[in-house]
Design an enzyme around this catalytic site. Structure first.
Site, short mmCIF file in Angstrom:
data_model
loop_
_atom_site.label_atom_id
_atom_site.label_comp_id
_atom_site.label_asym_id
_atom_site.label_seq_id
_atom_site.Cartn_x
_atom_site.Cartn_y
_atom_site.Cartn_z
CE1 TYR A 1 -3.78 2.46 0.80
CE2 TYR A 1 -2.00 3.58 1.97
CZ TYR A 1 -3.27 3.60 1.40
OH TYR A 1 -4.02 4.74 1.43
CD GLU B 1 -5.79 4.47 -1.56
OE1 GLU B 1 -5.87 4.59 -0.32
OE2 GLU B 1 -6.78 4.22 -2.27
#
Ligand code: GDP
Ligand code: MN
Length: 407
Positions: free
Chosen positions: A108, A195
Site C-alpha cells: 500500500y 493512492e
C-alpha cells in the site's frame, strides 16, 4: 476532482511510474480486441469513481478473449454497489482492459495532505490489497507515515526508510525512482490524494502500480486546465451539474427541507439551526454573491424539482447584494417558476426593512421570520406538517381501498 484509474495511470506513466499495459473500452467487442492485442490473461476493471470495486465484482480476470467479451457484456451498464457508493451504486460505462500481472506481494502506498502538520504525508504498508482503514485497525504497527517538507521534497533518507518498511531492499534503485516520481506527480498535479493499492511486487521482482487513485484539489484546477478537461460528467449528479453550470453551488442531502442561502459559511450555519430545530435539510444551494432573479429562479427550479422537498428555507444575508434587491429577485423568479411548497424567508443585513416590505406585498404568501431561530423552527414545523398530511392521506386512501374491497 476525482480521476478515473486509467487517467491517473496515464499521468503516472508520464512520470515514469510503471503501470500495466492496457486500454479503455466502451463495448464488449472492444474488450475482445484489446485482449487479443495485449495477450492473455487480461484483467477487466470497471472505471467508476469509487473504491472497493474488486470486492463488489468490478474487477475480473479473463483467460480467453471470448471470456473477456463475455465479462465485458455482463459488466457494461451494470450497477456496481460498493462499500463507498451506498445502495444507489454507480453504472459501469467504461472498462479498463489490462494485461494481467503475476503478483508476488501487494503493498500500500499513498500521499495525502495531513491537515495537522500542513504537509504532504506518505502513508505506506506491507499489507496492500486491503483497505488501509482495515490495516490501521488490525495491524497499526505495519503502517509507516512519513511527513514531507514541501520546501525540500521527498529526501533520500526518507525514501530509504520507506524501502526498509516495505522490504524493498532487492528493488533498491527501482523503488527509489518510483517513489520520487510519485511524489513529483503528486506535487506537480496539485493532488489532494494519490493512492496505489496495491503497488505490486511481481514474481519477476519488479514493481508495478496495479491500481491508482488520484484526487485533484479543486482550488488548483484553474491552473491545471489539462486535468479539468478530464472530468467525467457522467459520474456527477445531473442536478448538481446543472447548478454548477449556472454558477451555483448545490449539494444534495437526505432530509426534506430545501435551502437557498448566500455564502458557504451561512449554508453551514443554516444546516445546523435546521437540525437544532428538529428538521432535516434536503440540500443546500449557495447562490453566492450574485443573487439575481435568474440565479434565484434556477435555484427554485432545482430545489423544488425534488419530490422529497416538503418546505423551503431562504436564508440571505444582504451585504454586497442588498435585501431589497434579493426580495425583488425572489418575486421576479416566482413569475417564471411555480412553487407549491411553503417557503420560509429570513433576510438580514443591508436594507432588510425594505426587503421585508416587498415580500409582504408579494402575490405569493411567504412565511417571513424575524430571526434565524424562528425561521428554522417554522420551516422544520412546516415540513413535518406536510409529511403528516401526506401520511394521513396515504392511510385514508388505504382505508378507502379496504372498504371498497369489503363491499
Ligand atoms: P479496487 O478493488 O477498486 O481497489 O481494485 P484493484 O485495482 O485494487 O483490484 C483489486 C484486486 O484485484 C487487487 O488487490 C489484486 O489482488 C487483484 N488484481 C488486480 N489486477 C490484477 C492483476 O493484474 N493480477 C492479479 N494477479 N491480480 C490483480
Ligand atoms: Mn485497489
Amino acid at each position: 476532482m476525482k480521476l478515473h484509474e486509467y487517467q491517473a495511470k496515464e499521468i503516472l506513466a508520464s512520470y515514469g511510474v510503471p503501470v500495466p499495459e492496457g486500454r479503455v473500452t466502451h463495448f464488449p467487442y472492444d474488450a475482445w480486441m484489446v485482449s487479443m492485442e495485449l495477450g492473455l490473461p487480461v484483467v477487466l476493471k470497471a472505471q467508476v469513481l469509487t473504491g472497493g470495486r474488486g470486492k463488489a465484482g468490478g474487477v475480473k480476470i479473463a483467460r480467453t478473449s471470448d471470456e473477456a467479451r463475455e465479462i465485458a457484456q455482463e459488466l457494461f451498464g451494470k450497477k456496481l454497489v460498493t462499500k463507498q457508493t451506498g445502495p444507489k451504486g454507480v453504472i459501469i460505462r467504461k472498462l479498463l482492459v489490462e494485461k494481467a500481472a503475476d503478483i508476488d506481494r501487494e503493498l500500500y502506498f499513498s500521499i495525502v495532505i495531513d491537515r495537522t502538520t500542513s504537509r504532504p504525508t506518505v502513508i505506506a504498508s506491507k499489507r496492500g490489497g486491503m483497505s488501509i482503514e482495515e490495516v490501521a485497525e488490525q495491524y497499526p504497527e505495519d503502517i509507516v507515515k512519513i511527513p514531507i517538507d514541501p520546501a525540500v521534497g521527498f529526501l533520500p533518507y526518507q525514501i530509504r526508510q520507506l524501502k526498509y518498511a516495505l522490504d524493498l531492499t532487492e528493488q533498491e534503485k527501482e523503488a527509489a525512482k518510483i517513489f520520487s516520481a510519485l511524489y513529483k506527480a503528486f506535487y506537480e498535479k496539485d493532488c489532494s490524494l494519490l493512492e496505489l493499492n496495491p503497488l505490486a511486487v511481481l514474481k519477476s521482482g519488479h514493481l508495478l502500480a496495479i491500481d491508482a487513485k488520484m484526487d485533484i484539489d479543486d482550488n488548483a484546477l484553474y491552473r491545471r486546465k489539462d486535468i479539468s478537461k478530464m472530468r467525467d460528467l457522467t459520474e456527477y449528479d445531473p442536478d448538481e451539474l446543472e447548478a454548477r453550470f449556472a454558477g451555483l453551488n448545490f449539494i444534495k442531502l437526505h432530509g426534506n427541507i430545501g435551502c437557498m442561502v448566500n455564502g458557504a459559511g451561512l449554508a453551514m450555519t443554516t444546516m445546523d439551526v435546521i437540525k437544532l430545530a428538529g428538521g432535516e435539510p434536503a440540500n443546500f444551494l449557495d447562490v453566492g454573491g450574485e443573487a439575481t432573479p435568474e440565479t434565484i429562479a434556477k435555484g427554485f427550479e432545482i430545489i423544488t424539482r425534488d419530490p422529497k422537498v416538503k418546505a423551503m428555507f431562504i436564508n440571505i444575508f444582504g451585504g454586497i447584494v442588498r435585501c431589497d434587491k434579493v426580495a425583488n429577485g425572489i418575486i421576479q423568479a416566482l413569475k417564471t417558476v411555480e412553487v407549491k411548497i411553503p417557503v420560509v424567508i429570513r433576510l438580514t443585513g443591508m436594507n432588510r426593512e425594505e426587503g421585508m416590505e416587498i415580500l409582504k406585498k408579494a402575490p405569493m404568501k411567504f412565511f417571513i421570520a424575524k430571526d434565524l431561530r424562528e425561521a428554522a423552527k417554522m420551516v422544520a414545523d412546516l415540513a413535518k406538517k406536510s409529511v403528516d398530511i401526506e401520511n394521513g392521506k396515504k392511510t385514508a386512501k388505504k382505508e378507502n381501498k379496504k372498504e371498497e374491497k369489503e363491499k
